[in-house]
Design a protein around this motif. Structure first.
Motif, PDB file in Angstrom:
ATOM      1  N   ALA A 172       1.449   4.195  17.882  1.00  0.00           N
ATOM      2  CA  ALA A 172       1.678   5.450  18.597  1.00  0.00           C
ATOM      3  C   ALA A 172       2.885   6.164  18.023  1.00  0.00           C
ATOM      4  O   ALA A 172       3.929   5.556  17.746  1.00  0.00           O
ATOM      5  CB  ALA A 172       1.880   5.169  20.089  1.00  0.00           C
ATOM      6  N   GLY A 173       2.748   7.464  17.826  1.00  0.00           N
ATOM      7  CA  GLY A 173       3.847   8.247  17.273  1.00  0.00           C
ATOM      8  C   GLY A 173       4.030   8.075  15.782  1.00  0.00           C
ATOM      9  O   GLY A 173       5.046   8.511  15.223  1.00  0.00           O
ATOM     10  N   SER A 174       3.061   7.460  15.118  1.00  0.00           N
ATOM     11  CA  SER A 174       3.179   7.181  13.691  1.00  0.00           C
ATOM     12  C   SER A 174       3.293   8.460  12.872  1.00  0.00           C
ATOM     13  O   SER A 174       2.525   9.417  13.068  1.00  0.00           O
ATOM     14  CB  SER A 174       1.955   6.387  13.237  1.00  0.00           C
ATOM     15  OG  SER A 174       1.827   6.398  11.838  1.00  0.00           O
ATOM     16  N   ALA A 175       4.235   8.449  11.931  1.00  0.00           N
ATOM     17  CA  ALA A 175       4.376   9.589  11.024  1.00  0.00           C
ATOM     18  C   ALA A 175       3.159   9.712  10.120  1.00  0.00           C
ATOM     19  O   ALA A 175       2.792  10.820   9.706  1.00  0.00           O
ATOM     20  CB  ALA A 175       5.643   9.430  10.185  1.00  0.00           C
ATOM     21  N   GLU A 176       2.497   8.598   9.817  1.00  0.00           N
ATOM     22  CA  GLU A 176       1.315   8.646   8.958  1.00  0.00           C
ATOM     23  C   GLU A 176       0.157   9.356   9.659  1.00  0.00           C
ATOM     24  O   GLU A 176      -0.561  10.145   9.044  1.00  0.00           O
ATOM     25  CB  GLU A 176       0.916   7.229   8.540  1.00  0.00           C
ATOM     26  CG  GLU A 176       1.891   6.598   7.547  1.00  0.00           C
ATOM     27  CD  GLU A 176       1.413   5.259   7.037  1.00  0.00           C
ATOM     28  OE1 GLU A 176       1.089   5.152   5.841  1.00  0.00           O
ATOM     29  OE2 GLU A 176       1.356   4.314   7.840  1.00  0.00           O
ATOM     30  N   MET A 177      -0.031   9.074  10.950  1.00  0.00           N
ATOM     31  CA  MET A 177      -1.102   9.750  11.667  1.00  0.00           C
ATOM     32  C   MET A 177      -0.798  11.237  11.791  1.00  0.00           C
ATOM     33  O   MET A 177      -1.694  12.076  11.654  1.00  0.00           O
ATOM     34  CB  MET A 177      -1.274   9.134  13.059  1.00  0.00           C
ATOM     35  CG  MET A 177      -2.589   9.508  13.725  1.00  0.00           C
ATOM     36  SD  MET A 177      -4.008   8.736  12.895  1.00  0.00           S
ATOM     37  CE  MET A 177      -5.203  10.074  12.970  1.00  0.00           C
ATOM     38  N   THR A 178       0.443  11.560  12.029  1.00  0.00           N
ATOM     39  CA  THR A 178       0.838  12.968  12.111  1.00  0.00           C
ATOM     40  C   THR A 178       0.586  13.680  10.787  1.00  0.00           C
ATOM     41  O   THR A 178       0.082  14.803  10.748  1.00  0.00           O
ATOM     42  CB  THR A 178       2.313  13.089  12.499  1.00  0.00           C
ATOM     43  OG1 THR A 178       2.513  12.493  13.787  1.00  0.00           O
ATOM     44  CG2 THR A 178       2.752  14.547  12.552  1.00  0.00           C
ATOM     45  N   ARG A 202       0.838  -1.205   0.000  1.00  0.00           N
ATOM     46  CA  ARG A 202       0.000   0.000   0.000  1.00  0.00           C
ATOM     47  C   ARG A 202       0.869   1.251   0.000  1.00  0.00           C
ATOM     48  O   ARG A 202       2.027   1.234   0.452  1.00  0.00           O
ATOM     49  CB  ARG A 202      -0.919   0.009   1.216  1.00  0.00           C
ATOM     50  CG  ARG A 202      -0.209   0.235   2.550  1.00  0.00           C
ATOM     51  CD  ARG A 202      -1.222   0.451   3.674  1.00  0.00           C
ATOM     52  NE  ARG A 202      -0.601   0.611   4.983  1.00  0.00           N
ATOM     53  CZ  ARG A 202      -0.152   1.764   5.448  1.00  0.00           C
ATOM     54  NH1 ARG A 202      -0.217   2.860   4.709  1.00  0.00           N
ATOM     55  NH2 ARG A 202       0.385   1.836   6.663  1.00  0.00           N
ATOM     56  N   PRO A 203       0.326   2.372  -0.478  1.00  0.00           N
ATOM     57  CA  PRO A 203       1.095   3.613  -0.435  1.00  0.00           C
ATOM     58  C   PRO A 203       1.252   4.112   1.003  1.00  0.00           C
ATOM     59  O   PRO A 203       0.411   3.862   1.862  1.00  0.00           O
ATOM     60  CB  PRO A 203       0.227   4.590  -1.251  1.00  0.00           C
ATOM     61  CG  PRO A 203      -1.153   4.034  -1.151  1.00  0.00           C
ATOM     62  CD  PRO A 203      -0.996   2.552  -1.109  1.00  0.00           C
ATOM     63  N   VAL A 204       2.333   4.793   1.237  1.00  0.00           N
ATOM     64  CA  VAL A 204       2.557   5.423   2.534  1.00  0.00           C
ATOM     65  C   VAL A 204       1.748   6.716   2.571  1.00  0.00           C
ATOM     66  O   VAL A 204       1.774   7.517   1.631  1.00  0.00           O
ATOM     67  CB  VAL A 204       4.054   5.728   2.751  1.00  0.00           C
ATOM     68  CG1 VAL A 204       4.264   6.495   4.053  1.00  0.00           C
ATOM     69  CG2 VAL A 204       4.847   4.428   2.761  1.00  0.00           C
ATOM     70  N   ILE A 205       1.021   6.912   3.649  1.00  0.00           N
ATOM     71  CA  ILE A 205       0.205   8.118   3.777  1.00  0.00           C
ATOM     72  C   ILE A 205       1.074   9.220   4.363  1.00  0.00           C
ATOM     73  O   ILE A 205       1.333   9.269   5.570  1.00  0.00           O
ATOM     74  CB  ILE A 205      -1.024   7.843   4.654  1.00  0.00           C
ATOM     75  CG1 ILE A 205      -1.898   6.758   3.997  1.00  0.00           C
ATOM     76  CG2 ILE A 205      -1.836   9.119   4.855  1.00  0.00           C
ATOM     77  CD1 ILE A 205      -3.079   6.327   4.830  1.00  0.00           C
TER      78      ILE A 205
END
Length: 739
Positions: free
Chosen positions: A107-113, A73-76
């Motif tokens: 937690a701390g995911s760059a994708e969520m940020t 999958r693509p990185v968000i």
């Protein structure tokens, strides 16, 4: 060049220029934000996300789906979410985000940020498809007061904020189903909003439910959590696409996340076809457990055949019911039934007299002159019937002229008797001519040319056999129809219940055992229904609930029963009364049932298919810049839009503006095409419908702190995870075999 010619040329040139340049009211500055009209769906494979995707599919709202289980999958990240368009504007590639819960990444995911920064920068909203109550979403833990557990049979309520916003199409009640007391069908976390939110944050309950033993406190089922430039729709209950509670809220979920501005078109449709008008229908035999007189029945002449036919009193009752419910029946008629009853006009037939005297009360649809079977030549000496073959084993087919006569003679009968019909519409007897499994796996090859010769564009098919619209030859499309479990061979409650028990009980209980032999299709009743109470206590609420599911599922396909069901005990009306009463209790007056005739339903299905093909092929571009929405689609493709009230479609040079659709569910929606000399659909939002400008720089989101990480995970009851259909004990329709 004369003055008139020069003026016209200048007018055309200006119009063409207007197609290429931003429309009046657009933000032309390169710094303006462009929001593409597409939804990003982050999918964990669960039923809640699947339910929202189903709603997007039904309405025709474009989306991109990213599967969390897909290793490729693509990185968000920022590059995936946004960029700069050819006009130099910051471009948001998605107008809304659907997540399986509030924090699907570690937690701390760059994708969520990246997602949170993107949402804050462009004012994009986020749906948490199913999460548990926690401070991270603005809610207290589900304790003191709070509740964690089954929600079956409980009652939700839309708050004043919900009714004044995205759920304005509801009256307020959101009942949760309890179809089987032995199965947990829904589950949720009921809690109250935090008394003190994080700095700058707020929580607005939109749908609530009383917390059991909570001292009158209302727990949140759906609410808007605003924090640090991000808006989340928090949903704290499990659901699937079939459940009534979700279907009631689905429109509002999409409306909330898109801020009322999206591609797609949604209506609550219901049409009721009454087959075999003027003809009698054969009666079910409770002793022989078959239908004497029906050539395709297993009955072999005993007991004697008996027929059911409407009376003038039944016609009067039908008129009264229509008037009381602001609804019109579609009467599918067979003129030969009248000619048989009048002996071709030599004797009086009170039913014919009554129907013709009141013909304007109903819509009329060609059901063929005398209801012949138009597929293969039936061999009724076998049980079940089979297709007759010649000496070489080739199937014998009803010929083209016979089919044309069956259609054309009924059209001619209608003309002689002053019936107003649309000759492009047809439903053949038993949907015959179309493939009928297992006996006839292909269409009668003579059907398509006969339909073309008679000018038939729309022909009814059986939804239980063929749920999708398809072509029959080069000029006709099917219109799938939902069969109802109100049988063609029953005019009395006792006969309906007897046949129902025969079909849906095991052999050991006196039934046919069909349900035992086909467990993948249906499930046996736990016990036979009571002959006197079973219809009203079981069949009526079940059939009403199934039909309501179709209505709330944006499905225009008509339902059908038979003239026999409007006569004798008039057994169709209890189902319709239950359906209409429930609908009236749930839906606001701005969201009425839409009652279309067959040709309009066929056209709607065709428009949907054409639109969905264009979207799937990547041939649609749609975006909003400020108060201007632009949609570019291939020539000839109508564009479905849903917009805030007050949105208009400007004409050339702004001289002519029309509403962006018609009013429904508290907003505007419609199928639109570009105005004269324009190559795109361009819409202008009014001030009230234009979302507030988002921040131009990313904002770091914050959530409530000083709480321990939760070890609780949202629970999915098995019935939701399996997406069990909307029926008690899994009971579903058997393939329809009626007329």
């Amino acid at each position: 060049m004369g003055r008139r010619t020069r003026w016209a040329a200048a007018f055309v040139a200006a119009g063409l220029l207007a197609c290429a340049a931003p429309a009046v009211g657009a933000q032309a500055a390169s710094s303006a934000q462009r929001i593409d009209l597409k939804v990003l769906v982050v999918d964990d494979g669960g039923p809640s996300v699947a339910a929202i995707v189903n709603e997007l599919d039904l309405t025709g709202t474009p989306y991109t789906r990213v599967s969390l289980s897909d290793a490729s999958r693509p990185v968000i990240n920022a590059a995936f979410l946004s960029g700069t368009d050819s006009a130099g504007r910051a471009e948001a590639r998605y107008q809304a985000v659907v997540l399986p819960n509030n924090a699907p990444f570690p937690a701390g995911s760059a994708e969520m940020t990246a997602l949170q920064s993107y949402e804050a920068q462009f004012g994009v909203r986020q749906v948490d498809a199913y999460t548990y109550a926690q401070p991270a979403v603005g809610l207290n833990w589900a304790a003191n007061p709070g509740y964690i557990g089954a929600l079956d049979g409980m009652q939700g309520t839309v708050t004043s904020a919900g009714l004044g916003g995205s759920f304005r199409y509801l009256k307020g009640s959101v009942p949760f189903e309890d179809n089987d007391p032995n199965v947990v069908e829904s589950y949720g976390y009921l809690a109250t909003p935090l008394a003190t939110q994080a700095a700058g944050a707020s929580f607005t309950p939109l749908v609530t439910m009383p917390i059991p033993n909570g001292g009158g406190a209302q727990g949140v089922l759906a609410g808007e959590y605003d924090h640090s430039g991000v808006s989340e729709l928090v949903l704290t209950f499990a659901y699937n696409q079939y459940q009534q509670q979700y279907r009631l809220l689905a429109r509002g979920i999409v409306d909330w996340m898109t801020q009322g501005i999206h591609l797609g078109y949604d209506r609550n449709y219901f049409a009721m076809h009454i087959d075999d008008v003027f003809l009698p229908d054969d009666r079910w035999s409770s002793t022989a457990k078959c239908t004497p007189g029906d050539a395709a029945s297993a009955c072999q002449g005993t007991p004697a055949a008996s027929e059911i036919r409407m009376t003038p009193a039944d016609v009067t009752y039908a008129q009264q019911w229509e008037k009381a419910n602001n609804f019109t029946f579609d009467f599918l008629f067979n003129g030969g039934g009248s000619d048989d009853a009048t002996q071709n006009g030599t004797v009086d037939d009170p039913l014919t007299d009554s129907l013709l005297q009141n013909k304007s009360s109903f819509r009329w649809v060609d059901h063929t002159y005398d209801h012949p079977f138009l597929g293969c030549v039936q061999n009724t000496t076998t049980v079940p019937w089979s297709c007759t073959t010649d000496a070489s084993g080739a199937t014998q087919w009803v010929d083209q002229q016979t089919i044309e006569d069956a259609i054309g003679n009924n059209v001619a009968w209608a003309a002689r008797h002053g019936l107003s019909i649309d000759s492009s519409e047809l439903v053949t007897g038993e949907h015959s001519g179309l493939k009928t499994l297992p006996q006839q796996p292909v269409d009668n090859p003579n059907l398509a040319p006969a339909l073309a010769a008679e000018g038939v564009k729309w022909t009814g098919s059986d939804h239980s056999r063929e749920p999708d619209q398809r072509a029959v030859g080069g000029s006709t499309l099917t219109v799938p129809r939902f069969p109802m479990n109100v049988y063609y061979n029953a005019g009395k409650v006792a006969d309906e219940v007897d046949e129902y028990n025969w079909l849906y009980t095991a052999g050991a209980q006196g039934g046919s055992g069909i349900c035992t032999a086909n467990p993948a299709t249906t499930t046996c009743l736990p016990a036979p229904l009571d002959a006197s109470t079973g219809y009203s206590s079981y069949v009526v609420p079940l059939e009403s609930r199934i039909d309501l599911g179709h209505i709330l599922g944006d499905n225009p396909d008509p339902h059908y029963a038979h003239q026999s069901n409007l006569s004798e005990d008039r057994i169709l009306y209890p189902v319709l009364n239950s359906l209409f009463a429930t609908y009236g209790q749930l839906m606001a007056s701005n969201t009425p049932m839409v009652n279309l005739r067959e040709s309009a339903i066929g056209a709607e299905l065709q428009q949907r298919s054409t639109w969905q093909s264009a979207v799937a092929a990547g041939n649609v571009t749609a975006y909003r810049v400020g108060s201007t929405v632009t949609v570019q689609a291939p020539a000839g493709v109508q564009v479905p839009v849903t917009m805030p009230t007050g949105t208009v479609q400007p004409g050339l040079l702004g001289l002519v503006s029309t509403p962006a659709g018609t009013a429904y569910a508290g907003e505007l929606s419609g199928w639109l095409t570009p105005k004269l000399l324009q190559s795109a659909v361009t819409l202008t939002l009014n001030a009230a419908g234009t979302p507030a400008a988002a921040q131009t720089t990313a904002t770091t989101t914050k959530t409530a702190t000083a709480v321990a990480p939760s070890t609780v995970k949202p629970y999915q009851p098995a019935s939701v995870a399996r997406q069990v259909p909307l029926t008690p004990s899994g009971v579903a329709h058997l393939p329809h075999s009626g007329k």
